[in-house]
Motif scaffolding. Structure first.
Motif, mmCIF file in Angstrom:
data_model
loop_
_atom_site.group_PDB
_atom_site.id
_atom_site.type_symbol
_atom_site.label_atom_id
_atom_site.label_comp_id
_atom_site.label_asym_id
_atom_site.label_seq_id
_atom_site.Cartn_x
_atom_site.Cartn_y
_atom_site.Cartn_z
ATOM 1 N N TRP A 57 -25.798 2.625 -8.989
ATOM 2 C CA TRP A 57 -24.911 2.074 -10.014
ATOM 3 C C TRP A 57 -23.562 2.790 -9.974
ATOM 4 O O TRP A 57 -22.510 2.161 -10.091
ATOM 5 C CB TRP A 57 -25.536 2.188 -11.407
ATOM 6 C CG TRP A 57 -26.700 1.279 -11.664
ATOM 7 C CD1 TRP A 57 -27.915 1.632 -12.153
ATOM 8 C CD2 TRP A 57 -26.745 -0.142 -11.482
ATOM 9 N NE1 TRP A 57 -28.717 0.530 -12.267
ATOM 10 C CE2 TRP A 57 -28.017 -0.575 -11.872
ATOM 11 C CE3 TRP A 57 -25.831 -1.089 -11.028
ATOM 12 C CZ2 TRP A 57 -28.407 -1.916 -11.825
ATOM 13 C CZ3 TRP A 57 -26.218 -2.426 -10.967
ATOM 14 C CH2 TRP A 57 -27.481 -2.830 -11.364
ATOM 15 N N ARG A 58 -23.586 4.102 -9.792
ATOM 16 C CA ARG A 58 -22.324 4.849 -9.713
ATOM 17 C C ARG A 58 -21.514 4.453 -8.485
ATOM 18 O O ARG A 58 -20.289 4.369 -8.544
ATOM 19 C CB ARG A 58 -22.595 6.347 -9.707
ATOM 20 C CG ARG A 58 -23.031 6.864 -11.064
ATOM 21 C CD ARG A 58 -23.304 8.337 -11.028
ATOM 22 N NE ARG A 58 -23.589 8.852 -12.349
ATOM 23 C CZ ARG A 58 -24.322 9.915 -12.591
ATOM 24 N NH1 ARG A 58 -24.841 10.606 -11.593
ATOM 25 N NH2 ARG A 58 -24.537 10.325 -13.821
ATOM 26 N N LEU A 61 -19.712 1.314 -9.208
ATOM 27 C CA LEU A 61 -18.503 1.542 -10.009
ATOM 28 C C LEU A 61 -17.378 2.170 -9.195
ATOM 29 O O LEU A 61 -16.204 1.944 -9.494
ATOM 30 C CB LEU A 61 -18.817 2.426 -11.215
ATOM 31 C CG LEU A 61 -19.646 1.762 -12.303
ATOM 32 C CD1 LEU A 61 -19.931 2.758 -13.418
ATOM 33 C CD2 LEU A 61 -18.948 0.529 -12.854
ATOM 34 N N PRO A 65 -14.753 -0.589 -10.692
ATOM 35 C CA PRO A 65 -14.869 0.158 -11.953
ATOM 36 C C PRO A 65 -15.116 -0.708 -13.192
ATOM 37 O O PRO A 65 -15.554 -0.192 -14.218
ATOM 38 C CB PRO A 65 -13.527 0.871 -12.086
ATOM 39 C CG PRO A 65 -12.872 0.772 -10.764
ATOM 40 C CD PRO A 65 -13.481 -0.368 -10.031
ATOM 41 N N ASN A 66 -14.900 -1.996 -13.095
ATOM 42 C CA ASN A 66 -15.097 -2.875 -14.247
ATOM 43 C C ASN A 66 -16.396 -3.670 -14.174
ATOM 44 O O ASN A 66 -16.580 -4.627 -14.926
ATOM 45 C CB ASN A 66 -13.918 -3.847 -14.365
ATOM 46 C CG ASN A 66 -12.631 -3.120 -14.643
ATOM 47 O OD1 ASN A 66 -12.590 -2.210 -15.464
ATOM 48 N ND2 ASN A 66 -11.573 -3.494 -13.943
ATOM 49 N N ASN A 67 -17.309 -3.271 -13.313
ATOM 50 C CA ASN A 67 -18.554 -3.999 -13.128
ATOM 51 C C ASN A 67 -19.482 -3.754 -14.317
ATOM 52 O O ASN A 67 -20.070 -2.673 -14.457
ATOM 53 C CB ASN A 67 -19.213 -3.568 -11.810
ATOM 54 C CG ASN A 67 -20.387 -4.419 -11.457
ATOM 55 O OD1 ASN A 67 -21.345 -4.530 -12.210
ATOM 56 N ND2 ASN A 67 -20.322 -5.022 -10.278
ATOM 57 N N ALA A 70 -23.139 -2.755 -13.626
ATOM 58 C CA ALA A 70 -23.303 -1.346 -13.254
ATOM 59 C C ALA A 70 -23.230 -0.447 -14.484
ATOM 60 O O ALA A 70 -24.014 0.500 -14.605
ATOM 61 C CB ALA A 70 -22.247 -0.942 -12.233
ATOM 62 N N TRP A 71 -22.303 -0.723 -15.386
ATOM 63 C CA TRP A 71 -22.214 0.084 -16.613
ATOM 64 C C TRP A 71 -23.502 -0.026 -17.423
ATOM 65 O O TRP A 71 -24.006 0.976 -17.951
ATOM 66 C CB TRP A 71 -21.014 -0.341 -17.463
ATOM 67 C CG TRP A 71 -19.714 0.185 -16.942
ATOM 68 C CD1 TRP A 71 -18.696 -0.537 -16.390
ATOM 69 C CD2 TRP A 71 -19.289 1.550 -16.910
ATOM 70 N NE1 TRP A 71 -17.672 0.301 -16.013
ATOM 71 C CE2 TRP A 71 -18.009 1.585 -16.328
ATOM 72 C CE3 TRP A 71 -19.874 2.749 -17.313
ATOM 73 C CZ2 TRP A 71 -17.295 2.772 -16.143
ATOM 74 C CZ3 TRP A 71 -19.167 3.920 -17.135
ATOM 75 C CH2 TRP A 71 -17.893 3.926 -16.553
#
Length: 87
Positions: A57-58, A61, A65-67, A70-71
């Motif tokens: 997941w990291r 991102l 970064p706006n996924n 993933a957040w």
């Protein structure tokens, strides 16, 4: 494209292993393949391999970064790890 949690749960153990290795191989060739990375993270979450899922997941991102997926995955993994370590 990543599958839903319900679809992933219907896989047998051999299929899980084949998919994980296939995704690892795909990511060796193209580490920026976000669909493969998200699918791998979901599979690892389902197997309760939260450290591996969190890593993927990291990495997602790092490229996007706006996924939101993933957040959300990071949140689930952190909560799961917190519960595991607190138990």
């Amino acid at each position: 494209m990543p599958q839903s949690s319900e679809q992933l749960q219907s896989l047998d153990a051999n299929e899980w292993t084949r998919r994980i290795w296939r995704l690892h191989d795909a990511l060796k060739i193209c580490p920026t393949d976000l669909n493969a990375r998200c699918e791998l993270a979901l599979l690892l979450e389902e197997l309760e391999e939260l450290e591996g899922a969190l890593f993927n997941w990291r990495q997602t991102l790092a490229y996007d970064p706006n996924n939101l997926k993933a957040w959300e995955g990071i949140g689930r993994c952190r909560e799961g790890l917190r519960q595991t370590r607190g138990a």
